[in-house]
Design a protein around this motif. Structure first.
Motif, mmCIF file in Angstrom:
data_model
loop_
_atom_site.group_PDB
_atom_site.id
_atom_site.type_symbol
_atom_site.label_atom_id
_atom_site.label_comp_id
_atom_site.label_asym_id
_atom_site.label_seq_id
_atom_site.Cartn_x
_atom_site.Cartn_y
_atom_site.Cartn_z
ATOM 1 N N LEU A 208 0.827 -1.202 0.000
ATOM 2 C CA LEU A 208 0.000 0.000 0.000
ATOM 3 C C LEU A 208 0.869 1.263 0.000
ATOM 4 C CD1 LEU A 208 -2.740 -1.201 2.515
ATOM 5 C CD2 LEU A 208 -3.070 -0.725 0.077
ATOM 6 N N MET A 209 1.973 1.247 0.748
ATOM 7 C CA MET A 209 2.906 2.389 0.735
ATOM 8 C C MET A 209 3.470 2.621 -0.660
ATOM 9 S SD MET A 209 4.937 1.672 4.337
ATOM 10 C CE MET A 209 6.288 2.766 3.911
ATOM 11 N N LEU A 210 3.653 1.531 -1.411
ATOM 12 C CA LEU A 210 4.218 1.624 -2.758
ATOM 13 C C LEU A 210 3.167 1.902 -3.822
ATOM 14 C CD1 LEU A 210 6.815 -1.267 -2.484
ATOM 15 C CD2 LEU A 210 7.329 1.160 -2.775
ATOM 16 N N GLY A 211 1.910 2.094 -3.403
ATOM 17 C CA GLY A 211 0.893 2.566 -4.326
ATOM 18 C C GLY A 211 -0.084 1.547 -4.848
ATOM 19 N N ALA A 212 -0.108 0.321 -4.294
ATOM 20 C CA ALA A 212 -1.084 -0.672 -4.755
ATOM 21 C C ALA A 212 -2.503 -0.119 -4.614
ATOM 22 C CB ALA A 212 -0.942 -1.965 -3.959
ATOM 23 N N ALA A 213 -3.315 -0.348 -5.644
ATOM 24 C CA ALA A 213 -4.705 0.094 -5.575
ATOM 25 C C ALA A 213 -5.482 -0.693 -4.531
ATOM 26 C CB ALA A 213 -5.367 -0.055 -6.944
ATOM 27 N N ARG A 214 -5.048 -1.940 -4.322
ATOM 28 C CA ARG A 214 -5.774 -2.808 -3.402
ATOM 29 C C ARG A 214 -4.847 -3.938 -2.985
ATOM 30 N NH1 ARG A 214 -11.221 -6.061 -5.163
ATOM 31 N NH2 ARG A 214 -12.029 -6.582 -3.088
ATOM 32 N N VAL A 215 -4.946 -4.348 -1.736
ATOM 33 C CA VAL A 215 -4.199 -5.491 -1.225
ATOM 34 C C VAL A 215 -5.180 -6.460 -0.594
ATOM 35 C CG1 VAL A 215 -2.488 -6.279 0.450
ATOM 36 C CG2 VAL A 215 -2.075 -4.187 -0.841
ATOM 37 N N ILE A 216 -5.028 -7.736 -0.946
ATOM 38 C CA ILE A 216 -5.894 -8.794 -0.395
ATOM 39 C C ILE A 216 -5.002 -9.768 0.368
ATOM 40 C CG2 ILE A 216 -7.582 -10.591 -0.910
ATOM 41 C CD1 ILE A 216 -7.924 -9.159 -3.688
ATOM 42 N N VAL A 217 -5.294 -9.973 1.632
ATOM 43 C CA VAL A 217 -4.492 -10.856 2.476
ATOM 44 C C VAL A 217 -5.263 -12.140 2.741
ATOM 45 C CG1 VAL A 217 -3.386 -11.126 4.728
ATOM 46 C CG2 VAL A 217 -3.264 -8.937 3.532
ATOM 47 N N ILE A 218 -4.577 -13.274 2.545
ATOM 48 C CA ILE A 218 -5.200 -14.594 2.689
ATOM 49 C C ILE A 218 -4.597 -15.305 3.894
ATOM 50 C CG2 ILE A 218 -5.595 -16.840 1.603
ATOM 51 C CD1 ILE A 218 -4.555 -13.965 -0.621
ATOM 52 N N ASP A 219 -5.461 -15.780 4.788
ATOM 53 C CA ASP A 219 -5.032 -16.517 5.976
ATOM 54 C C ASP A 219 -6.253 -17.258 6.492
ATOM 55 O OD1 ASP A 219 -3.957 -17.037 8.832
ATOM 56 O OD2 ASP A 219 -2.262 -15.991 7.910
ATOM 57 N N ARG A 220 -6.082 -17.952 7.633
ATOM 58 C CA ARG A 220 -7.211 -18.665 8.227
ATOM 59 C C ARG A 220 -7.513 -18.210 9.642
ATOM 60 N NH1 ARG A 220 -5.259 -23.076 11.557
ATOM 61 N NH2 ARG A 220 -2.979 -23.147 11.450
ATOM 62 N N LEU A 221 -6.645 -17.374 10.228
ATOM 63 C CA LEU A 221 -6.795 -16.979 11.626
ATOM 64 C C LEU A 221 -7.434 -15.597 11.711
ATOM 65 C CD1 LEU A 221 -3.341 -18.202 12.916
ATOM 66 C CD2 LEU A 221 -5.556 -19.311 13.228
ATOM 67 N N PRO A 222 -8.598 -15.491 12.356
ATOM 68 C CA PRO A 222 -9.323 -14.214 12.392
ATOM 69 C C PRO A 222 -8.512 -13.062 12.957
ATOM 70 C CG PRO A 222 -10.749 -16.007 13.140
ATOM 71 C CD PRO A 222 -9.372 -16.590 12.997
ATOM 72 N N GLU A 223 -7.712 -13.313 14.020
ATOM 73 C CA GLU A 223 -6.961 -12.206 14.619
ATOM 74 C C GLU A 223 -5.906 -11.654 13.663
ATOM 75 O OE1 GLU A 223 -5.114 -16.103 16.163
ATOM 76 O OE2 GLU A 223 -7.128 -15.298 15.816
ATOM 77 N N ARG A 224 -5.320 -12.521 12.839
ATOM 78 C CA ARG A 224 -4.323 -12.052 11.876
ATOM 79 C C ARG A 224 -5.001 -11.300 10.728
ATOM 80 N NH1 ARG A 224 0.901 -15.880 11.664
ATOM 81 N NH2 ARG A 224 1.004 -16.363 13.870
ATOM 82 N N LEU A 225 -6.138 -11.803 10.290
ATOM 83 C CA LEU A 225 -6.869 -11.112 9.235
ATOM 84 C C LEU A 225 -7.382 -9.757 9.727
ATOM 85 C CD1 LEU A 225 -8.793 -14.182 7.772
ATOM 86 C CD2 LEU A 225 -6.935 -12.912 6.672
ATOM 87 N N GLU A 226 -7.791 -9.688 10.990
ATOM 88 C CA GLU A 226 -8.228 -8.406 11.545
ATOM 89 C C GLU A 226 -7.089 -7.405 11.602
ATOM 90 O OE1 GLU A 226 -9.874 -9.511 15.313
ATOM 91 O OE2 GLU A 226 -11.567 -10.587 14.415
ATOM 92 N N MET A 227 -5.889 -7.876 11.956
ATOM 93 C CA MET A 227 -4.722 -6.984 11.975
ATOM 94 C C MET A 227 -4.438 -6.460 10.572
ATOM 95 S SD MET A 227 -0.807 -7.791 13.285
ATOM 96 C CE MET A 227 -1.222 -7.835 15.034
ATOM 97 N N ALA A 228 -4.524 -7.328 9.563
ATOM 98 C CA ALA A 228 -4.299 -6.892 8.187
ATOM 99 C C ALA A 228 -5.348 -5.878 7.753
ATOM 100 C CB ALA A 228 -4.305 -8.105 7.249
ATOM 101 N N ALA A 229 -6.594 -6.104 8.159
ATOM 102 C CA ALA A 229 -7.668 -5.175 7.794
ATOM 103 C C ALA A 229 -7.446 -3.804 8.429
ATOM 104 C CB ALA A 229 -9.015 -5.752 8.222
ATOM 105 N N ARG A 230 -6.924 -3.781 9.648
ATOM 106 C CA ARG A 230 -6.643 -2.492 10.298
ATOM 107 C C ARG A 230 -5.572 -1.717 9.546
ATOM 108 N NH1 ARG A 230 -7.107 -5.671 15.082
ATOM 109 N NH2 ARG A 230 -4.835 -5.724 15.376
ATOM 110 N N GLY A 231 -4.721 -2.436 8.807
ATOM 111 C CA GLY A 231 -3.696 -1.777 8.007
ATOM 112 C C GLY A 231 -4.158 -1.377 6.623
ATOM 113 N N GLY A 232 -5.430 -1.614 6.295
ATOM 114 C CA GLY A 232 -5.976 -1.170 5.019
ATOM 115 C C GLY A 232 -6.185 -2.254 3.986
#
Length: 392
Positions: A208-232
């Protein structure tokens, strides 16, 4: 001194060992103030990286205060507070002069061992990461010897706390290089990141800092996915939906323009391929489980990049090379050239663009390391990142 030691597959211990000493005039000694457990340390714990020996001191993410320097060290002074890159580089060889610090020609005294496994040339040395990479004592300890002290250690600016800069030693530059390797077209490209562990978190934020229009993070653990979502980032739980279909639906059918595999050789997954990988690895018939890599290749858009910051240790099979060839994919991979990112990423921290401490979930002393290795490996107690205070 007190240190965290590898005591056999699945066994981590804390013992008192001799303090390190200067061995060469280009060495420095560091009193460690903060150190961390890295996801790649778990590969050592699980015994899937060869050449570990009982009593090896672990840890390659550390920082601290300079307490002694060799007579040929010119740039460091006793009392300075420094971060230390996880890879060891001489600064003089051809790869180092080209900025390829992790490929240093001179920092791995056991290069012939690595060459027997990997081919005609070897990567450089690493702190606390097997005799394949030099057998250097690591930084999960109260003191550490740092070779080539005028090349690696980077002085920390006044006013920054340990937790803000500690991850410049590895996971922040690793995530950033993974995103940089994608050659992201600002405002256009979609980047998928497999794995929401610490490196995946930094890869997502770096994209995202480098200008990606969108980032999609794939995982299975809700707490890790929530952390990624807080980062945009947008998120996808692979246990709740089909990965390939989910990524196509989120990208208008073309797939992500670039894919980052921040998982590596112990990937979890489902289906016949993942089961076969797990059984073969347990039987020591294979080094690697490549579920995340398969998904990365299969999901990536035509002409895209598959970037691999996740560690791989040996030979793999059932890799969909036909899909990679048909889509004209590019592969970028390798140990991070940490040294070249220290100054620019430090500026991002100083300017407030990012506070890397967001990833920390657990803090403890060295005595708690054996338990926290297990907690981190087994994804217990919502553990994402552990920081250890050697003097706690």
């Amino acid at each position: 001194m007190k240190a965290v030691l590898w005591q056999g597959t699945g066994k981590i211990g804390v013992e008192t060992v001799p303090d390190p000493e200067l061995l060469l005039p280009t060495d420095a000694l560091i009193r460690v103030s903060s150190t961390a457990i890295c996801g790649s340390d778990l590969h050592l714990m699980d015994g899937v990286i060869p050449s570990m020996e009982r009593g090896d001191v672990l840890g390659h993410e550390f920082m601290g205060e300079v307490i002694e320097v060799g007579r040929d060290v010119k740039k460091l002074r006793v009392g300075q507070r420094v971060i230390v890159p996880f890879n060891i580089a001489c600064g003089l060889c051809d790869p180092c002069k080209r900025g390829l610090f992790s490929a240093c020609d001179n920092s791995n005294p056991n290069h012939r061992m690595a060459e027997a496994l990997y081919g005609a040339v070897s990567g450089g040395g690493l702190f606390g990461y097997s005799h394949l990479y030099g057998g250097y004592a690591g930084g999960q300890a109260q003191y550490v010897r740092v070779p080539f002290a005028d090349v690696g250690p980077f002085v920390v600016p006044d006013g920054l706390k340990d937790e803000q800069v500690l991850f410049l030693t590895d996971i922040f530059p690793t995530g950033y290089q993974a995103a940089e390797n994608c050659n992201i077209i600002r405002g256009r490209d979609v980047v998928a990141v497999f794995g929401a562990g610490p490196v995946g978190q930094f890869a997502a934020r770096s994209a995202l800092m480098l200008g990606a229009a969108r980032v999609i993070v794939i995982d299975r653990l809700p707490e890790r996915l929530e952390m990624a979502a807080r980062g945009g980032a947008d998120t996808l739980n692979y246990e709740l939906e089909d990965v390939l279909i989910g990524l196509q639906e989120r990208t208008g059918g073309r797939g992500p323009d670039h894919v980052i595999d921040a998982v590596g050789l112990e990937a979890h997954g489902h289906g016949p391929g993942a089961l076969a990988d797990t059984l073969k690895q347990r039987a020591r018939l294979s080094f690697d489980r490549i579920t995340a890599l398969r998904w990365a290749i299969m999901s990536c858009a035509k002409g895209g990049t598959v970037s691999l910051p996740g560690v791989y240790g040996g030979l793999v099979d059932k890799m969909p090379m036909g899909a990679a060839f048909a889509k004209g994919l590019q592969f970028r991979m390798g140990q991070t050239h940490t040294h070249r990112y220290l100054a620019p990423l430090m500026k991002h921290i100083e300017s407030g663009d990012i506070d890397p401490s967001f990833v920390i979930t657990h803090r403890a002393g060295l005595d708690d390391a054996p338990l926290l290795y297990q907690t981190f490996r087994d994804k217990q107690d919502h553990c994402v990142k552990v920081v250890l205070d050697p003097w706690s």
